[in-house]
Design an enzyme around this catalytic site. Structure first.
Site, PDB file in Angstrom:
ATOM      1  N   HIS A  30     -58.727  55.739   6.938  1.00  0.00           N
ATOM      2  CA  HIS A  30     -58.623  57.177   6.721  1.00  0.00           C
ATOM      3  C   HIS A  30     -57.211  57.501   6.245  1.00  0.00           C
ATOM      4  CE1 HIS A  30     -56.543  57.146  10.541  1.00  0.00           C
ATOM      5  NE2 HIS A  30     -57.621  56.721  11.177  1.00  0.00           N
ATOM      6  N   HIS A  33     -54.244  55.668   7.788  1.00  0.00           N
ATOM      7  CA  HIS A  33     -53.971  54.307   7.303  1.00  0.00           C
ATOM      8  C   HIS A  33     -53.325  54.352   5.911  1.00  0.00           C
ATOM      9  CE1 HIS A  33     -57.622  53.555   9.943  1.00  0.00           C
ATOM     10  NE2 HIS A  33     -56.724  52.763  10.485  1.00  0.00           N
ATOM     11  N   GLY A 143     -48.666  52.791  13.015  1.00  0.00           N
ATOM     12  CA  GLY A 143     -48.616  54.230  13.264  1.00  0.00           C
ATOM     13  C   GLY A 143     -48.150  54.526  14.689  1.00  0.00           C
ATOM     14  N   LEU A 180     -55.452  61.997  13.279  1.00  0.00           N
ATOM     15  CA  LEU A 180     -56.557  61.279  12.637  1.00  0.00           C
ATOM     16  C   LEU A 180     -56.835  59.983  13.388  1.00  0.00           C
ATOM     17  CD1 LEU A 180     -55.995  61.680   8.793  1.00  0.00           C
ATOM     18  CD2 LEU A 180     -57.019  63.240  10.444  1.00  0.00           C
ATOM     19  N   ARG A 183     -62.087  57.161  15.678  1.00  0.00           N
ATOM     20  CA  ARG A 183     -63.019  57.600  16.721  1.00  0.00           C
ATOM     21  C   ARG A 183     -63.380  59.082  16.601  1.00  0.00           C
ATOM     22  NH1 ARG A 183     -60.057  53.408  19.634  1.00  0.00           N
ATOM     23  NH2 ARG A 183     -61.541  51.745  20.067  1.00  0.00           N
TER      24      ARG A 183
END
Ligand code: PAF
Length: 278
Positions: A30, A33, A143, A180, A183
């Site tokens: 997403h 990433h 992240g 984000l 899940r």
């Protein structure tokens, strides 16, 4: 963009590359990433994104089987972002036999996420070390949303003298503040509308601590209670030292508030860094 599935082919392809940045992922790519890939590209001309859903870091009650696997879409998104190589090993490449040598992280790995996911960080540290040995990157981007993960990976790199620089990346959020995460797709419409509360509650904790409040337990209790009132099952909302992830020392200023809570069946985590007044 090249897709490489075996360790031998990866080593062959990367031999002699002067500067490589790695973005380890479990796929279901997403915007979060993709921001890691963009940061990786600022550090090295060749970016290798790894996609491997690592069974070693999932507990018996975790969502390994149902973890979203969206390889074709992932590749399209990564290619559009200028990612050069996707390393996509299967389990026979990563674990040709039962993994009996593992990386045992320090006791802090049994707190916070580790308390609710026993063995999780052993699985993460082990796969990350293996991926680093395979890719041999000069840089690796993680992240900050998985705050404890990046903290443990950094410590591992330091203690095991691994020749890779860990680059932390800010959490990417939707407009309403929800961090984000792969899940988030499990949330029902009503849960998705409720989900940003976690970030708002953490923001309130941050504001209070930055305004000089240091009665952490009381602040944490109020945060927990607000989430519970709105139907969350709270695992923890705690203020910790950024350096140790333990209770902050008396005058420690660089703090972080970390939260983990379940909405229905979906467990969300988030955190915000705090700079307490001196
Ligand atoms: O953050 C993740 O997606 C995973 O924990 C990682 C770092 C790729 C290891 O499997």
């Amino acid at each position: 963009m090249e897709v490489i599935e075996t360790i031998d082919a990866l080593r062959e392809r990367l031999r002699g590359e002067p500067s490589v940045a790695c973005v380890p992922t479990m796929g279901n790519i997403h915007e979060g990433h993709l921001s890691l890939v963009r940061i990786a590209r600022q550090h090295a001309p060749l970016v290798v994104t790894t996609i491997f859903v690592n069974p070693l870091q999932f507990g018996a009650n975790d969502d390994f089987d149902s973890y979203p696997r969206t390889f074709a879409e992932d590749c399209e998104k990564l290619a559009r972002e200028g990612n050069a190589i996707v390393f996509h090993p299967d389990e026979t490449q990563m674990y040709p036999e039962a993994q009996v040598f593992t990386v045992e992280p320090p006791p802090v790995a049994n707190k916070l996420e580790g308390r609710f996911r026993p063995g999780h960080f052993r699985g993460v540290a082990t796969v990350v070390l293996k991926l680093f040995n395979m890719v041999q990157p000069h840089y690796a981007v993680f992240g900050k949303k998985d705050y404890q993960q990046i903290s443990i990976v950094r410590h591992m790199v330091e203690q095991l003298a691994l020749p890779v620089k860990i680059i932390p990346a800010e959490t990417v959020r939707s407009e309403d503040g929800l961090a984000l995460s792969s899940r988030n797709r499990y949330l029902s419409t009503a849960e998705r509308a409720e989900a940003p509360r976690l970030q708002r509650v953490l923001q309130r904790v941050k504001d209070q601590v930055e305004a000089g409040e240091r009665l952490f337990e009381a602040i944490e209790f109020a945060a927990d209670a607000e989430l519970a009132r709105h139907g969350w099952h709270v695992d923890y909302v705690v203020v910790r030292s950024r350096r140790t992830l333990m209770q902050p020392a008396a005058h420690e200023r660089e703090l972080v508030v970390l939260g983990a809570a379940k909405l229905g069946n979906t467990r969300l985590i988030d955190n915000l860094e705090i700079m307490a007044p001196g």
